[in-house]
Design a protein around this motif. Structure first.
Motif, PDB file in Angstrom:
ATOM      1  N   VAL A 160      -9.950  28.156   7.863  1.00 12.10           N
ATOM      2  CA  VAL A 160      -9.227  27.140   8.625  1.00 12.10           C
ATOM      3  C   VAL A 160      -8.528  27.834   9.783  1.00 12.10           C
ATOM      4  O   VAL A 160      -7.819  28.825   9.588  1.00 12.10           O
ATOM      5  CB  VAL A 160      -8.223  26.390   7.725  1.00 12.10           C
ATOM      6  N   THR A 161      -8.738  27.319  10.998  1.00 18.22           N
ATOM      7  CA  THR A 161      -8.238  27.976  12.200  1.00 18.22           C
ATOM      8  C   THR A 161      -7.222  27.130  12.957  1.00 18.22           C
ATOM      9  O   THR A 161      -6.893  27.451  14.096  1.00 18.22           O
ATOM     10  CB  THR A 161      -9.412  28.334  13.131  1.00 18.22           C
ATOM     11  N   ASP A 162      -6.749  26.048  12.367  1.00 16.87           N
ATOM     12  CA  ASP A 162      -5.687  25.258  12.985  1.00 16.87           C
ATOM     13  C   ASP A 162      -4.784  24.725  11.888  1.00 16.87           C
ATOM     14  O   ASP A 162      -4.953  25.045  10.722  1.00 16.87           O
ATOM     15  CB  ASP A 162      -6.257  24.121  13.830  1.00 16.87           C
ATOM     16  N   ARG A 163      -3.844  23.897  12.242  1.00 18.78           N
ATOM     17  CA  ARG A 163      -2.942  23.287  11.249  1.00 18.78           C
ATOM     18  C   ARG A 163      -3.621  22.034  10.709  1.00 18.78           C
ATOM     19  O   ARG A 163      -3.861  21.090  11.472  1.00 18.78           O
ATOM     20  CB  ARG A 163      -1.610  22.946  11.891  1.00 18.78           C
ATOM     21  N   PRO A 164      -3.939  21.975   9.410  1.00 23.19           N
ATOM     22  CA  PRO A 164      -4.590  20.799   8.839  1.00 23.19           C
ATOM     23  C   PRO A 164      -3.725  19.541   8.978  1.00 23.19           C
ATOM     24  O   PRO A 164      -2.499  19.601   8.884  1.00 23.19           O
ATOM     25  CB  PRO A 164      -4.761  21.162   7.364  1.00 23.19           C
ATOM     26  N   THR A 165      -4.394  18.423   9.241  1.00 26.53           N
ATOM     27  CA  THR A 165      -3.729  17.130   9.366  1.00 26.53           C
ATOM     28  C   THR A 165      -3.979  16.331   8.096  1.00 26.53           C
ATOM     29  O   THR A 165      -5.132  16.130   7.712  1.00 26.53           O
ATOM     30  CB  THR A 165      -4.292  16.350  10.574  1.00 26.53           C
ATOM     31  N   ALA A 219      -0.889   5.108  -2.213  1.00 20.31           N
ATOM     32  CA  ALA A 219      -0.676   5.938  -3.398  1.00 20.31           C
ATOM     33  C   ALA A 219      -1.373   5.315  -4.605  1.00 20.31           C
ATOM     34  O   ALA A 219      -1.309   4.098  -4.805  1.00 20.31           O
ATOM     35  CB  ALA A 219       0.817   6.087  -3.666  1.00 20.31           C
ATOM     36  N   GLU A 220      -2.040   6.150  -5.404  1.00 20.74           N
ATOM     37  CA  GLU A 220      -2.777   5.646  -6.577  1.00 20.74           C
ATOM     38  C   GLU A 220      -1.888   4.908  -7.555  1.00 20.74           C
ATOM     39  O   GLU A 220      -2.280   3.904  -8.125  1.00 20.74           O
ATOM     40  CB  GLU A 220      -3.466   6.807  -7.302  1.00 20.74           C
ATOM     41  N   TRP A 221      -0.667   5.400  -7.754  1.00 20.67           N
ATOM     42  CA  TRP A 221       0.222   4.767  -8.730  1.00 20.67           C
ATOM     43  C   TRP A 221       0.618   3.360  -8.303  1.00 20.67           C
ATOM     44  O   TRP A 221       1.092   2.568  -9.111  1.00 20.67           O
ATOM     45  CB  TRP A 221       1.458   5.624  -8.977  1.00 20.67           C
ATOM     46  N   TRP A 222       0.390   3.011  -7.035  1.00 19.30           N
ATOM     47  CA  TRP A 222       0.775   1.705  -6.517  1.00 19.30           C
ATOM     48  C   TRP A 222      -0.261   0.624  -6.829  1.00 19.30           C
ATOM     49  O   TRP A 222       0.034  -0.576  -6.765  1.00 19.30           O
ATOM     50  CB  TRP A 222       1.002   1.799  -5.013  1.00 19.30           C
ATOM     51  N   GLN A 223      -1.484   1.014  -7.186  1.00 19.14           N
ATOM     52  CA  GLN A 223      -2.570   0.048  -7.375  1.00 19.14           C
ATOM     53  C   GLN A 223      -2.207  -1.141  -8.269  1.00 19.14           C
ATOM     54  O   GLN A 223      -2.541  -2.271  -7.929  1.00 19.14           O
ATOM     55  CB  GLN A 223      -3.830   0.743  -7.898  1.00 19.14           C
ATOM     56  N   PRO A 224      -1.532  -0.980  -9.424  1.00 17.37           N
ATOM     57  CA  PRO A 224      -1.189  -2.150 -10.244  1.00 17.37           C
ATOM     58  C   PRO A 224      -0.270  -3.149  -9.537  1.00 17.37           C
ATOM     59  O   PRO A 224      -0.225  -4.315  -9.897  1.00 17.37           O
ATOM     60  CB  PRO A 224      -0.484  -1.553 -11.462  1.00 17.37           C
ATOM     61  N   PHE A 225       0.444  -2.683  -8.492  1.00 17.00           N
ATOM     62  CA  PHE A 225       1.383  -3.540  -7.779  1.00 17.00           C
ATOM     63  C   PHE A 225       0.849  -4.006  -6.428  1.00 17.00           C
ATOM     64  O   PHE A 225       1.554  -4.682  -5.683  1.00 17.00           O
ATOM     65  CB  PHE A 225       2.702  -2.790  -7.545  1.00 17.00           C
ATOM     66  N   ALA A 226      -0.368  -3.652  -6.085  1.00 17.78           N
ATOM     67  CA  ALA A 226      -0.920  -3.890  -4.751  1.00 17.78           C
ATOM     68  C   ALA A 226      -0.898  -5.358  -4.338  1.00 17.78           C
ATOM     69  O   ALA A 226      -0.809  -5.668  -3.154  1.00 17.78           O
ATOM     70  CB  ALA A 226      -2.332  -3.329  -4.664  1.00 17.78           C
ATOM     71  N   ALA A 228       0.178   8.296   0.195  1.00 17.65           N
ATOM     72  CA  ALA A 228       0.021   9.640  -0.359  1.00 17.65           C
ATOM     73  C   ALA A 228      -1.082  10.348   0.424  1.00 17.65           C
ATOM     74  O   ALA A 228      -1.912   9.701   1.066  1.00 17.65           O
ATOM     75  CB  ALA A 228      -0.344   9.567  -1.838  1.00 17.65           C
ATOM     76  N   ILE A 229      -1.090  11.662   0.348  1.00 18.01           N
ATOM     77  CA  ILE A 229      -2.153  12.419   1.012  1.00 18.01           C
ATOM     78  C   ILE A 229      -3.447  12.199   0.243  1.00 18.01           C
ATOM     79  O   ILE A 229      -3.544  12.494  -0.943  1.00 18.01           O
ATOM     80  CB  ILE A 229      -1.803  13.912   1.095  1.00 18.01           C
ATOM     81  N   ALA A 230      -4.452  11.650   0.938  1.00 18.29           N
ATOM     82  CA  ALA A 230      -5.743  11.370   0.320  1.00 18.29           C
ATOM     83  C   ALA A 230      -6.758  12.464   0.639  1.00 18.29           C
ATOM     84  O   ALA A 230      -7.771  12.583  -0.041  1.00 18.29           O
ATOM     85  CB  ALA A 230      -6.267  10.016   0.802  1.00 18.29           C
ATOM     86  N   VAL A 270     -12.116  15.925   4.654  1.00 13.78           N
ATOM     87  CA  VAL A 270     -12.380  16.089   3.226  1.00 13.78           C
ATOM     88  C   VAL A 270     -11.404  15.239   2.412  1.00 13.78           C
ATOM     89  O   VAL A 270     -10.286  14.959   2.844  1.00 13.78           O
ATOM     90  CB  VAL A 270     -12.274  17.567   2.784  1.00 13.78           C
ATOM     91  N   ASP A 271     -11.835  14.830   1.241  1.00 10.25           N
ATOM     92  CA  ASP A 271     -11.009  14.140   0.252  1.00 10.25           C
ATOM     93  C   ASP A 271     -11.184  14.841  -1.082  1.00 10.25           C
ATOM     94  O   ASP A 271     -12.197  15.502  -1.312  1.00 10.25           O
ATOM     95  CB  ASP A 271     -11.432  12.678   0.082  1.00 10.25           C
ATOM     96  N   HIS A 272     -10.224  14.647  -1.968  1.00  7.62           N
ATOM     97  CA  HIS A 272     -10.307  15.205  -3.316  1.00  7.62           C
ATOM     98  C   HIS A 272     -10.468  14.055  -4.287  1.00  7.62           C
ATOM     99  O   HIS A 272      -9.705  13.093  -4.249  1.00  7.62           O
ATOM    100  CB  HIS A 272      -9.044  16.009  -3.634  1.00  7.62           C
ATOM    101  N   ASP A 273     -11.490  14.117  -5.151  1.00  6.34           N
ATOM    102  CA  ASP A 273     -11.761  13.001  -6.078  1.00  6.34           C
ATOM    103  C   ASP A 273     -11.062  13.180  -7.426  1.00  6.34           C
ATOM    104  O   ASP A 273     -11.346  12.469  -8.374  1.00  6.34           O
ATOM    105  CB  ASP A 273     -13.264  12.801  -6.271  1.00  6.34           C
ATOM    106  N   GLY A 274     -10.155  14.128  -7.518  1.00  3.91           N
ATOM    107  CA  GLY A 274      -9.461  14.405  -8.771  1.00  3.91           C
ATOM    108  C   GLY A 274      -9.953  15.672  -9.439  1.00  3.91           C
ATOM    109  O   GLY A 274      -9.217  16.325 -10.158  1.00  3.91           O
TER     110      GLY A 274
END
Length: 94
Positions: free
Chosen positions: A30-35, A41-48, A60-62, A80-84
């Motif tokens: 990585v050659t710059d500052r990641p954005t 947020a996943e925890w918010w889904q039941p209240f969406a 949340a950072i996805a 990129v994303d992280h799937d867990g």
């Protein structure tokens, strides 16, 4: 640009920001500052379905967007994303 949906290896620092990436058997630093790429947020889904006026749903950072280069100078911007469990490469910009 179409989404790639390829799995990649990413090493992160203590703060969770990407530092290195292996994509198609090539090592990138990585050659710059990641954005951060943010999403609900996943925890918010039941209240969406609830009204959160006057604010908005918590974020949340996805994933991340960052520029990375190989030792021989090949450079790209990666989304990129992280799937867990694994990192998923979404897009590559030349």
């Amino acid at each position: 640009m179409p989404q790639l949906q390829e799995f990649v290896e990413i090493w992160t620092g203590e703060s969770g920001e990407p530092q290195r990436l292996v994509w198609r058997a090539r090592r990138f630093r990585v050659t710059d500052r990641p954005t951060p790429r943010v999403g609900p947020a996943e925890w918010w889904q039941p209240f969406a379905a609830h009204d959160v006026s006057p604010g908005r749903e918590p974020l949340a950072i996805a994933g991340w967007r960052f520029q990375a280069s190989t030792d021989d100078g090949e450079t790209h911007v990666f989304d990129v994303d992280h799937d867990g469990t694994r990192w998923l490469l979404l897009k590559v910009f030349d």
